[in-house]
Structure formats: structure tokens, C-alpha cells
Design an enzyme around this catalytic site. Structure first.
Site, PDB file in Angstrom:
ATOM      1  N   GLN A 264       0.210  -4.186  -3.588  1.00 18.65           N
ATOM      2  CA  GLN A 264      -0.310  -4.126  -4.957  1.00 18.65           C
ATOM      3  C   GLN A 264       0.016  -2.771  -5.599  1.00 18.65           C
ATOM      4  O   GLN A 264       0.501  -2.706  -6.730  1.00 18.65           O
ATOM      5  CB  GLN A 264      -1.829  -4.340  -4.938  1.00 18.65           C
ATOM      6  CG  GLN A 264      -2.477  -4.257  -6.312  1.00 18.65           C
ATOM      7  CD  GLN A 264      -2.111  -5.439  -7.187  1.00 18.65           C
ATOM      8  OE1 GLN A 264      -2.250  -6.581  -6.784  1.00 18.65           O
ATOM      9  NE2 GLN A 264      -1.641  -5.169  -8.394  1.00 18.65           N
TER      10      GLN A 264
ATOM     11  N   ASP B  85     -10.716  -3.057 -11.475  1.00 15.71           N
ATOM     12  CA  ASP B  85     -10.694  -4.160 -10.501  1.00 15.71           C
ATOM     13  C   ASP B  85     -12.104  -4.752 -10.499  1.00 15.71           C
ATOM     14  O   ASP B  85     -13.044  -4.156 -11.047  1.00 15.71           O
ATOM     15  CB  ASP B  85     -10.300  -3.593  -9.119  1.00 15.71           C
ATOM     16  CG  ASP B  85     -10.121  -4.664  -8.031  1.00 15.71           C
ATOM     17  OD1 ASP B  85     -10.140  -5.874  -8.354  1.00 15.71           O
ATOM     18  OD2 ASP B  85      -9.972  -4.281  -6.853  1.00 15.71           O
TER      19      ASP B  85
ATOM     20  N   HIS C 272      -4.516  -2.120  -0.035  1.00 14.74           N
ATOM     21  CA  HIS C 272      -3.725  -3.194  -0.637  1.00 14.74           C
ATOM     22  C   HIS C 272      -2.384  -2.586  -1.075  1.00 14.74           C
ATOM     23  O   HIS C 272      -2.104  -2.441  -2.271  1.00 14.74           O
ATOM     24  CB  HIS C 272      -4.492  -3.781  -1.829  1.00 14.74           C
ATOM     25  CG  HIS C 272      -3.992  -5.106  -2.308  1.00 14.74           C
ATOM     26  ND1 HIS C 272      -2.963  -5.808  -1.686  1.00 14.74           N
ATOM     27  CD2 HIS C 272      -4.377  -5.882  -3.372  1.00 14.74           C
ATOM     28  CE1 HIS C 272      -2.752  -6.936  -2.348  1.00 14.74           C
ATOM     29  NE2 HIS C 272      -3.594  -7.002  -3.371  1.00 14.74           N
TER      30      HIS C 272
ATOM     31  N   CYS D 287      -5.295  -5.460 -11.037  1.00 18.58           N
ATOM     32  CA  CYS D 287      -4.587  -6.175  -9.975  1.00 18.58           C
ATOM     33  C   CYS D 287      -4.741  -7.684 -10.112  1.00 18.58           C
ATOM     34  O   CYS D 287      -3.895  -8.428  -9.616  1.00 18.58           O
ATOM     35  CB  CYS D 287      -5.089  -5.706  -8.615  1.00 18.58           C
ATOM     36  SG  CYS D 287      -6.872  -5.840  -8.432  1.00 18.58           S
TER      37      CYS D 287
ATOM     38  N   ARG E  34      -3.366 -11.092   5.328  1.00 18.45           N
ATOM     39  CA  ARG E  34      -4.449 -10.736   4.402  1.00 18.45           C
ATOM     40  C   ARG E  34      -5.763 -11.052   5.090  1.00 18.45           C
ATOM     41  O   ARG E  34      -5.961 -12.178   5.566  1.00 18.45           O
ATOM     42  CB  ARG E  34      -4.365 -11.505   3.092  1.00 18.45           C
ATOM     43  CG  ARG E  34      -5.698 -11.421   2.328  1.00 18.45           C
ATOM     44  CD  ARG E  34      -5.671 -11.966   0.952  1.00 18.45           C
ATOM     45  NE  ARG E  34      -4.894 -11.108   0.073  1.00 18.45           N
ATOM     46  CZ  ARG E  34      -5.003 -11.129  -1.250  1.00 18.45           C
ATOM     47  NH1 ARG E  34      -5.849 -11.940  -1.845  1.00 18.45           N
ATOM     48  NH2 ARG E  34      -4.257 -10.332  -1.984  1.00 18.45           N
TER      49      ARG E  34
ATOM     50  N   ARG F 233       4.520  -8.112  -8.701  1.00 14.92           N
ATOM     51  CA  ARG F 233       4.156  -8.307  -7.294  1.00 14.92           C
ATOM     52  C   ARG F 233       5.318  -8.971  -6.546  1.00 14.92           C
ATOM     53  O   ARG F 233       5.630  -8.626  -5.422  1.00 14.92           O
ATOM     54  CB  ARG F 233       2.905  -9.197  -7.164  1.00 14.92           C
ATOM     55  CG  ARG F 233       1.630  -8.636  -7.755  1.00 14.92           C
ATOM     56  CD  ARG F 233       1.166  -7.379  -7.074  1.00 14.92           C
ATOM     57  NE  ARG F 233       1.085  -7.519  -5.631  1.00 14.92           N
ATOM     58  CZ  ARG F 233       0.167  -8.247  -4.955  1.00 14.92           C
ATOM     59  NH1 ARG F 233      -0.794  -8.886  -5.609  1.00 14.92           N
ATOM     60  NH2 ARG F 233       0.189  -8.312  -3.642  1.00 14.92           N
TER      61      ARG F 233
HETATM   62  N1   CP Z   1      -3.782  -8.996  -6.892  1.00 13.31           N
HETATM   63  C1   CP Z   1      -3.858  -9.858  -5.854  1.00 13.31           C
HETATM   64  O1   CP Z   1      -3.714  -9.491  -4.686  1.00 13.31           O
HETATM   65  O2   CP Z   1      -4.094 -11.142  -6.205  1.00 13.31           O
HETATM   66  P1   CP Z   1      -4.401 -12.350  -5.216  1.00 13.31           P
HETATM   67  O3   CP Z   1      -5.763 -12.070  -4.613  1.00 13.31           O
HETATM   68  O4   CP Z   1      -4.377 -13.563  -6.080  1.00 13.31           O
HETATM   69  O5   CP Z   1      -3.341 -12.365  -4.158  1.00 13.31           O
HETATM   70  N1  NVA Z   2     -10.557  -5.427  -4.579  1.00 15.83           N
HETATM   71  C1  NVA Z   2     -10.222  -6.824  -4.686  1.00 15.83           C
HETATM   72  C2  NVA Z   2      -8.749  -6.976  -4.902  1.00 15.83           C
HETATM   73  C3  NVA Z   2      -8.270  -8.395  -5.055  1.00 15.83           C
HETATM   74  C4  NVA Z   2      -6.781  -8.478  -5.229  1.00 15.83           C
HETATM   75  C5  NVA Z   2     -10.684  -7.550  -3.440  1.00 15.83           C
HETATM   76  O1  NVA Z   2     -10.506  -7.036  -2.343  1.00 15.83           O
HETATM   77  O2  NVA Z   2     -11.245  -8.644  -3.575  1.00 15.83           O
END
Ligand code: CP
Ligand code: NVA
Length: 312
Positions: A139, A231, A136, A272, A109, A300
Site C-alpha cells: 500500500q 484510514d 501494509h 488506502c 494477508r 496498487r
Molecule cells: N487498501 C487495501 O488494502 O484494500 P483491500 O483491503 O480491499 O485489499
Molecule cells: N488499516 C486498515 C487498512 C485496510 C486496507 C485495516 O487494517 O483494516
């Protein structure tokens, strides 16, 4: 489809997977979710190791990977940028080469999509994109699975993303929807339209699957939606843009009146998470009866387990 077909593959974006392959992963998710409901325990990752690399924070993604892998006998190792040399003192290529010698798979990530691509190119083991600025994908699989739990086969359903149309979540939903035949509508102010190059890449996929892609600033387009999805207004790494985004996106808050404009009492709400209640969504909606956000969060784990079972 035999799961051996997936062996050794990375998941960087759904652009690399066919509709049939995504369908097979959804079917496998159903199987592992049923196993979990029956409290079955398996050891399918026994003797395997998973590196979890995080440049950005996470609750769900980290916990989903760590619990799904660990409860099947695997050994996950969490590594933040505070812990390892990644991209600082050591190149991503060299980190990839070394981790590939020690781990069965890698989750990444972080910021750049090129980082996760480099890890996949140089590690020799499956690499899972746990979120980048661009995509993502894990997700999006959970989102489609959740949509199907509510409505059955996703093909022909209308999914409406309301908010920052440029972000990683909107982009991943566009790709998976185009592949699977979901009518995907992005409702966003023009300044936040999704990247034209990605839209052009998805259009032929959508035509092939019988889906449509609609990009609009008109909130009336929520009409008929099976699901409204939103989101955060500013994603991780965009903290400096918060005020600008709030000004652009305030009219696009998902609240009870917007939910009602779908014209369907069965429209579900998806997010999400994490959510900022009172900004992109009201507490009334996300904590209300139409919300599936908490099932979506649980899913998830099941989807991520399915992805790892297929590829390891
Ligand atoms: N939805 C999601 O990716 O959550 P986190 O940022 O908590 O992993
Ligand atoms: N769009 C958000 C998603 C978090 C799961 C981000 O990238 O912060």
C-alpha cells in the site's frame, strides 16, 4: 539498478529495503503503468504460480495481485482460511514448506507479522506482505507513487496522516517516508500515538534522508501538507473498538475545512480504502476534486506488478 538484485527477495516491511531499491521499484512501476496505458501485453509470469493467502478480507490487494499476475501469464491461486489448514490444523512452518514446493511466490494477508515472517523463513520463495496488523508495505509504495504523480519527486514533500496513528498504514507510511525523505506528520490523539519503538527505529533513517517525523494531536499541523491521508478508525480485527475509536477520532475527520487548513489549493487527499464516508472522511472530500484515492487504488496493481517483476 539491475532488477536481478531483487531476485528471490520477500517484501515484509520497507525496513528491509534501501531508498535506492524503493526508488527502483517506483521507476519500474512507472514503466509498467505506461505499458498498461499503451495496452501492451506481456507474459512475464508465464509458467509461474502465486499462492494468495487471506486471513482477512480484501478487494484491492487480492484483485491487484490476481490481475497483475494472471494477465502476465501466471497462475494465481486464492486460498482463504476457509480453504486451507494454515495455522489451524497445520503449523505455518509446515504450510510454508509445502507451498514453497508448489508455488513461485506467496502473498499473505492476515493478523500477525510473525506469520508472514515465518512464511518467508520456511518457504524458500518470495513472500509478499499484503497487510498484517503491523504493516501494509505494498500500500505504501502505491501511496508514494500517487504522491509523485501529483507533485514529482517525493523527497521534501510533506505527507500528513490524520487518524489512527498506531495502525498498519500509518506505520508503513512512516517507514517509507523516513527512507525516501518525505516529511511525515501523524496527527492523532495521544492515546493512538504510533508505537515508540518503531518511531525510534525510523528517526535515524529520517535524519539520513533529510526527512522529519512529527507526531502531534494538533490539527493545525496540516499546514503546508502536499497530501492529507486518512484510514478507517478501526482496522480489521478491531471491530470491538469501533465506539471507543469514534469518540477519540471524531475531531480528526478529514473534511473540507481540514483540507483548507493546509493553506494550499493543490493539497491532495489520499486513502488506502475501503473508506467509511462520514466517519474518517466526508464524501465531499473523497469524491471531490482534491481526492486521488481512486488513482491510488489503481496504482496498487501497477506497484504490485513491479514488486513481483523485480523479485521473481
Ligand atoms: N487498501 C487495501 O488494502 O484494500 P483491500 O483491503 O480491499 O485489499
Ligand atoms: N488499516 C486498515 C487498512 C485496510 C486496507 C485495516 O487494517 O483494516
Amino acid at each position: 539498478m539491475a532488477h536481478t538484485h531483487f531476485k528471490g527477495r520477500s517484501l515484509l516491511t520497507w525496513l528491509d529495503y534501501s531508498a535506492e531499491e524503493i526508488r527502483a521499484l517506483l521507476d519500474l512501476t512507472r514503466k509498467v503503468k505506461n505499458e498498461s496505458a499503451r495496452h501492451e501485453s506481456h507474459q512475464r509470469f508465464k509458467g509461474k504460480t502465486l499462492a494468495l493467502l487471506f486471513e482477512k478480507r480484501s478487494t484491492r490487494t487480492r484483485c491487484a495481485f490476481e490481475t497483475a499476475f494472471g494477465e502476465e501469464g501466471g497462475h494465481p491461486v486464492f486460498l482463504s482460511t476457509q480453504d486451507i489448514q494454515l495455522g489451524a490444523k497445520e503449523s505455518i512452518e509446515d504450510t510454508a514448506r509445502v507451498l514453497g514446493r508448489m508455488f513461485s511466490a506467496i502473498q499473505f494477508r492476515g493478523f500477525k507479522q510473525s506469520s508472514v515472517e515465518t512464511l518467508a523463513a520456511f518457504s524458500g520463495v518470495p513472500v509478499y506482505n499484503g497487510l498484517t496488523d503491523a504493516f501494509h508495505p505494498t500500500q505504501a509504495l502505491a501511496d508514494v507513487f500517487t504522491l509523485e504523480e501529483a507533485f514529482g519527486p517525493c523527497k521534501g514533500q510533506k505527507l500528513c496522516f490524520v487518524g489512527d496513528g498506531r495502525n498498519n498504514v500509518a506505520r508503513s507510511l512512516m517507514v517509507i517516508s523516513a527512507k525516501l525523505g518525505i516529511h511525515f506528520t501523524v496527527i492523532t490523539p495521544g492515546a493512538l500515538n504510533p508505537d515508540a519503538a518503531l518511531v525510534e527505529r525510523c528517526r535515524p533513517l529520517a535524519s539520513a534522508s533529510g526527512a522529519s517525523i512529527t507526531i502531534t494531536s494538533d490539527l493545525a499541523e496540516v499546514k503546508g501538507a502536499a497530501a492529507l491521508y486518512t484510514d478507517v478508525w478501526a482496522s480489521m480485527g478491531e471491530e470491538s473498538k469501533k465506539a471507543e475509536r469514534a469518540a477519540l477520532l471524531a475531531p480528526y475527520q478529514v473534511n473540507a475545512s481540514l483540507m483548507a487548513r493546509s493553506g494550499r489549493p493543490d493539497t491532495i487527499f489520499l486513502h488506502c480504502l475501503p473508506a467509511i464516508k462520514g466517519e474518517e472522511v466526508t464524501a465531499e472530500v473523497i469524491d471531490g476534486p482534491q481526492s486521488r484515492a481512486w488513482d491510488e487504488a489503481e496504482n496498487r496493481k501497477h506497484t504490485i506488478k513491479a514488486i513481483m517483476l523485480a523479485t521473481l
